[in-house]
Enzyme design. Structure first.
Site, PDB file in Angstrom:
ATOM      1  N   HIS A 230       0.751  -1.271   0.008  1.00 41.84           N
ATOM      2  CA  HIS A 230       0.004   0.046   0.039  1.00 41.84           C
ATOM      3  C   HIS A 230       0.875   1.419   0.004  1.00 41.84           C
ATOM      4  CE1 HIS A 230      -3.900  -1.847   1.354  1.00 41.84           C
ATOM      5  NE2 HIS A 230      -4.051  -1.695   0.140  1.00 41.84           N
TER       6      HIS A 230
ATOM      7  N   GLU B 164       2.799  -8.013 -28.284  1.00 42.04           N
ATOM      8  CA  GLU B 164       3.161  -8.441 -26.819  1.00 42.04           C
ATOM      9  C   GLU B 164       3.421  -9.672 -26.773  1.00 42.04           C
ATOM     10  OE1 GLU B 164      -0.569  -6.265 -24.587  1.00 42.04           O
ATOM     11  OE2 GLU B 164      -1.186  -7.146 -26.356  1.00 42.04           O
TER      12      GLU B 164
ATOM     13  N   ASP C 292       3.543  -6.416 -21.323  1.00 40.62           N
ATOM     14  CA  ASP C 292       3.338  -7.858 -21.578  1.00 40.62           C
ATOM     15  C   ASP C 292       4.383  -8.243 -22.531  1.00 40.62           C
ATOM     16  OD1 ASP C 292       1.091  -8.920 -20.578  1.00 40.62           O
ATOM     17  OD2 ASP C 292      -0.078  -7.720 -21.668  1.00 40.62           O
TER      18      ASP C 292
ATOM     19  N   CYS D 123       3.455   1.242 -27.215  1.00 43.82           N
ATOM     20  CA  CYS D 123       2.248   1.925 -26.339  1.00 43.82           C
ATOM     21  C   CYS D 123       2.504   1.417 -24.706  1.00 43.82           C
ATOM     22  CB  CYS D 123       0.920   1.602 -26.721  1.00 43.82           C
ATOM     23  SG  CYS D 123       0.470  -0.070 -26.754  1.00 43.82           S
TER      24      CYS D 123
HETATM   25  C1  PEP Z   1       1.422  -3.954 -22.719  1.00 42.63           C
HETATM   26  O1  PEP Z   1       1.280  -4.781 -22.586  1.00 42.63           O
HETATM   27  O2  PEP Z   1       2.637  -3.056 -22.592  1.00 42.63           O
HETATM   28  C2  PEP Z   1       0.083  -2.854 -22.687  1.00 42.63           C
HETATM   29  C3  PEP Z   1       0.327  -1.658 -23.273  1.00 42.63           C
HETATM   30  O3  PEP Z   1      -1.011  -3.426 -22.352  1.00 42.63           O
HETATM   31  P1  PEP Z   1      -1.498  -3.563 -20.921  1.00 42.63           P
HETATM   32  O4  PEP Z   1      -0.620  -3.055 -19.844  1.00 42.63           O
HETATM   33  O5  PEP Z   1      -2.753  -2.893 -20.674  1.00 42.63           O
HETATM   34  O6  PEP Z   1      -1.497  -5.068 -20.774  1.00 42.63           O
HETATM   35 MG    MG Z   2      -0.693  -5.835 -22.618  1.00 45.35          MG
END
Ligand code: PEP
Ligand code: MG
Length: 828
Positions: A450, A687, A711, A758
């Site tokens: 936390h 990913e 991922d 992303c």
């Molecule tokens: C990622 O896996 O980098 C991604 C942008 O998707 P998420 O973090 O939402 O799984």
């Molecule tokens: Mg992802």
């Protein structure tokens, strides 16, 4: 395993109480939901078989493959119409799939002739299935989730021989099992009934009203627990707790908590390493926070006096926490709510009372009760729950300080100091944050505790798990806290201090310049166009991103519409949200990622059988293809956004070209049916290592590729992104991940497709020059980093970025890459 019944009609879902016919309102035929129809076609609510179709064509009953039986009765007294206005489209014995038309009726004619058009949808075999969730008081489309059924066969719901106890097994949908916050909610629900409710996991049994007893069960996502209820309203209590446990209770999945960052940089003399709980840079004197040792005497002054003392202390602590909860929001407020539940926890109170009755003092009794529970939680071996025992220690400390009149030191931290402590409790952090410290260094603690979550929310740079080396840091010692590289320099040399101060100043200047040029388009120093987009998860964030200068959104995490609720959002709701985001981004590109559910992001109404490896199971596009109803609803909602083409579609968790083809086929079919002439771009997320290594095959058919480094890192390194015990190793700067990114760019270029990033790496200042050098031309970052990302890119030439990236690919570890990135930054 639960079963989703989708709506057989478009209309308004309402409770059976609203049906003006006692047969339905009093549930004589069974429980269910009623729909005020706005559509004229009854469709199948699940895959199954037509059992009966009334000769008057107004009622149909079906049996699902799992055995659930449902009656759909269009309108009241419609049997009198003798088939007038109804066209049956199936006959008894037909096999149907969800969404297949069953009955068409003349809405106007039937509305005029019948008492009411209200259509009850009834589960007729209540002995076999109970409704755990339902949609009411809401607009609903055909094929949208209406009810969730849980089986109540003998093994699911049982009554004891003497008839006093009912029990039912339920599979947990909570992403992190029952930790303090959900436990507090379960307790609150249980207190609404007279019945005694217990949860059982294996050989452990805990009172549902007791947070600590529920923690000690040591549950995790997907575990089966048995809910037992005894007492007058046992059935109702059982149903309520089972329904609650079947949902995710709005708990954010692991992906939404701050990603633990690695402390991988090699240390120099005088530096102490740590795990980054909240990134940033800070310099200042150490403010040593020594936990006041609170000692309590064993012997009490008689049970009556000690009981009164304990009660007074609980009242005082409760009032203090409640005041904090009232003035806080977000994660601080919910942590305070969990603490409030602990003050009144029946298990803790019983433990304390037992000791007081044996002659102990209130303080000794409270401490004993707390530590009993901590031992039980430790015994579960569940790392996530063990990390959260700091909530119990926090309550112990607050109570003992109140009972003994001990002053707690955290309020005395000077502004601008770096707080150094063995460990910190959530309430201490909340108190000392008011003094405006510059940063935080903890010897213990974990990146998902936390305290870590609270620090990230406050933007306070923090390192945790720094170890015993931190003990030697005296009060007032100058510190340079680098929560980007994961180290703190103790008593730095003047040269180090100057260099760090220069770095901070450069950072501030860059931020200032970035703010001034936030709205300008982004080109590298030698003129290459690099688009800087923002990741967004709500309409509010879209507005914030536009204000920060985002040139579009490279990732709309559409899960924000789907998680933490009991039914899937309707097409209308989704469309309104996507249109709101598109409007906020004012004609800039919006890349909507299709629903990425499963793995670390479970949704209770999308049932997935228990999986041994959820990250390798049903998630992302695999769910979309298994649930065409969800996919089509979402695609229609996106395709309807105006202007056509502003929203692009991005597919998550792709592992092969075939998945892209299947989704693209649905997009094209819907686009044709909806009469949308403008082409709509469809891209894939990279990913999986499979997607990276076949980027040329994907690029031949996809309009763009965007790398999800969060991922991709977990799959390349085989390290769970949500597991605190491997957190220190999960670093996207690992050369293996960078090589995958480089390969993706190289292969995609064969077909002239652009590649973006992303994932979290696009928001890491140290990574940007490497990513640009590897060939990435679009970065989608957190909104707060957009302006700075533009400024970093503006200072780079492609030639130097490529040379830098080439060196990074040759590094032997993430630590080496980070050191290289740091050296690159220093030369600028
Ligand atoms: C990622 O896996 O980098 C991604 C942008 O998707 P998420 O973090 O939402 O799984
Ligand atoms: Mg992802």
């Amino acid at each position: 395993m639960s079963l989703i019944i989708t709506s057989p009609l478009r209309g308004w879902a309402t409770t059976l109480d609203d049906v003006p016919d006692p047969v339905f309102a009093q549930r004589m035929m069974g429980d269910g939901v009623a729909i005020q129809p706005l559509g004229d076609t009854v469709v199948a609510p699940f895959d199954g078989e037509v059992v009966t179709l009334h000769e008057a064509g107004h009622a149909v009953s079906l049996r699902s493959a799992e055995g659930a039986e449902v009656l759909i009765h269009v309108g009241l007294d419609t049997v009198m119409l003798k088939g007038e206005g109804f066209t049956p489209l199936v006959v008894a014995g037909d096999t149907v799939s969800r969404g297949d038309p069953l009955i068409r009726f003349d809405l106007d004619a039937v509305a005029l002739a019948a008492t009411s058009l209200i259509t009850p949808v009834i589960v007729t075999n209540a002995e076999a299935f109970a409704i755990s969730r339902r949609t009411t008081d809401a607009a609903i489309g055909a094929c949208e989730a209406l009810m969730t059924l849980v089986p109540v066969q003998a093994e699911a719901r049982r009554r004891s021989d003497d008839g006093t106890l009912v029990e039912q097994a339920v599979t947990l949908s909570l992403p992190h099992g029952i930790h303090a916050r959900p436990a507090a909610r379960i307790g609150e629900a249980a207190r609404g009934f007279e019945a005694d409710v217990h949860l059982v996991k294996g050989d452990k049994r805990g009172d549902a009203r007791s947070t600590v007893a529920l923690l000690a069960l040591g549950t995790a996502f997907g575990d089966e627990v048995v809910v037992q209820a005894r007492g007058d309203d046992a059935e109702a209590a059982l149903a309520a707790i089972v329904a609650l446990l079947a949902t995710d209770m709005g708990e954010a999945p692991a992906a939404a908590t701050p990603a633990p960052l690695a402390a991988t940089n090699p240390l120099r003399a005088g530096q102490i390493g740590g795990v980054i709980a909240s990134p940033g840079l800070a310099m200042g004197p150490a403010a040593r926070l020594r936990q006041a040792e609170i000692s309590v005497v064993r012997e009490g002054n008689g049970a009556a006096e000690e009981r009164a003392a304990l009660l007074a202390a609980r009242n005082a602590v409760r009032a203090r926490i409640a005041a904090r909860a009232d003035s806080a929001s977000g994660s601080i407020a919910s942590v305070m709510q969990a603490h409030l539940a602990l003050i009144d926890d029946p298990e803790l109170l019983a433990g304390a009372e037992k000791r007081i009755a044996e002659g102990c003092s209130a303080g000794f009794a409270w401490r004993g009760a707390i530590h009993n529970q901590i031992d039980a939680i430790r015994a579960t071996g569940n790392a996530h729950l063990i990390e959260r025992t700091d909530d119990l220690i926090d309550i112990e400390r607050q109570m003992l300080a109140t009972l003994t009149g001990t002053a707690l030191g955290e309020a005395a931290v000077p502004a601008g100091a770096i707080v150094v402590a063995e460990d910190l409790l959530p309430s201490q952090l909340v108190t000392l944050a008011a003094a405006k410290p510059a940063g935080l260094c903890l010897a213990r603690g974990g990146p998902t505790s936390h305290v870590a979550i609270l620090c990230a929310g406050m933007g306070l740079p923090a390192l945790v798990a720094m170890g015993d080396a931190l003990d030697g840091v005296e009060d007032g010692t100058p510190l340079l806290l680098d929560a980007e590289l994961g180290n703190a320099t103790v008593a730095p040399s003047p040269a180090d201090t100057d260099a760090f101060a220069a770095r901070l100043a450069k950072r501030d200047a860059r931020r200032e310049a970035a703010r001034a040029a936030a709205k300008d388009a982004c080109h590298s120093a030698d003129g290459t166009r690099i688009e800087i987009f923002a990741n967004i998860g709500s309409v509010d964030e879209a507005q914030a991103a536009t204000a920060q200068g985002a040139e579009g959104s490279g990732l709309v995490r559409s899960e924000f519409l789907f998680l933490g609720r009991e039914t899937a959002p309707s097409e209308e709701e989704q469309h309104a949200a996507y249109q709101g985001i598109a409007d906020a981004l004012a004609e800039r590109p919006v890349i909507v990622r299709l629903l990425d559910i499963g793995g670390d992001k479970p949704a209770a109404y999308i049932p997935i059988d228990a999986e041994e490896n959820p990250a390798l199971g049903q998630r992302g596009v695999r769910i979309a293809l298994a649930r065409p109803d969800l996919l089509e609803t979402q695609l229609r909602a996106i395709l309807r956004v105006e202007p056509a083409g502003q929203c692009k579609i991005m597919i998550p968790m792709v592992a092969s070209v075939d998945e892209l083809r299947q989704v693209r086929a649905v997009v094209e079919r819907l686009r044709g049916a909806m009469g949308i002439a403008t082409p709509v771009e469809v891209g894939v997320m990279v990913e999986t290592p499979a997607a990276a290594m076949t980027a040329d095959l994907l690029a031949a058919e996809a309009d763009f590729l965007s790398i999800g480094t969060n991922d991709l890192t977990q799959y390349v390194l085989a390290m769970d992104r949500g597991n605190p015990t491997v957190a220190a190793g999960v670093d996207a700067m690992h050369p293996a991940v960078l090589r995958m990114i480089g390969e993706t760019c190289r292969l995609a270029a064969v077909h002239g497709r652009w590649v973006g990033v992303c994932g979290g790496l696009a928001s890491d200042p140290a990574a940007l020059p490497i990513l640009i050098g590897l060939g990435v031309t679009e970065l989608s970052a957190v909104p707060g980093f957009v302006a700075e990302a533009k400024q970093i890119v503006r200072g780079l030439t492609l030639v130097e970025a490529r040379a830098h990236a080439e060196l990074a690919l040759q590094c032997k570890s993430a630590a080496e890459v980070r050191a290289l990135a740091r050296a690159f930054e220093e030369t600028r």
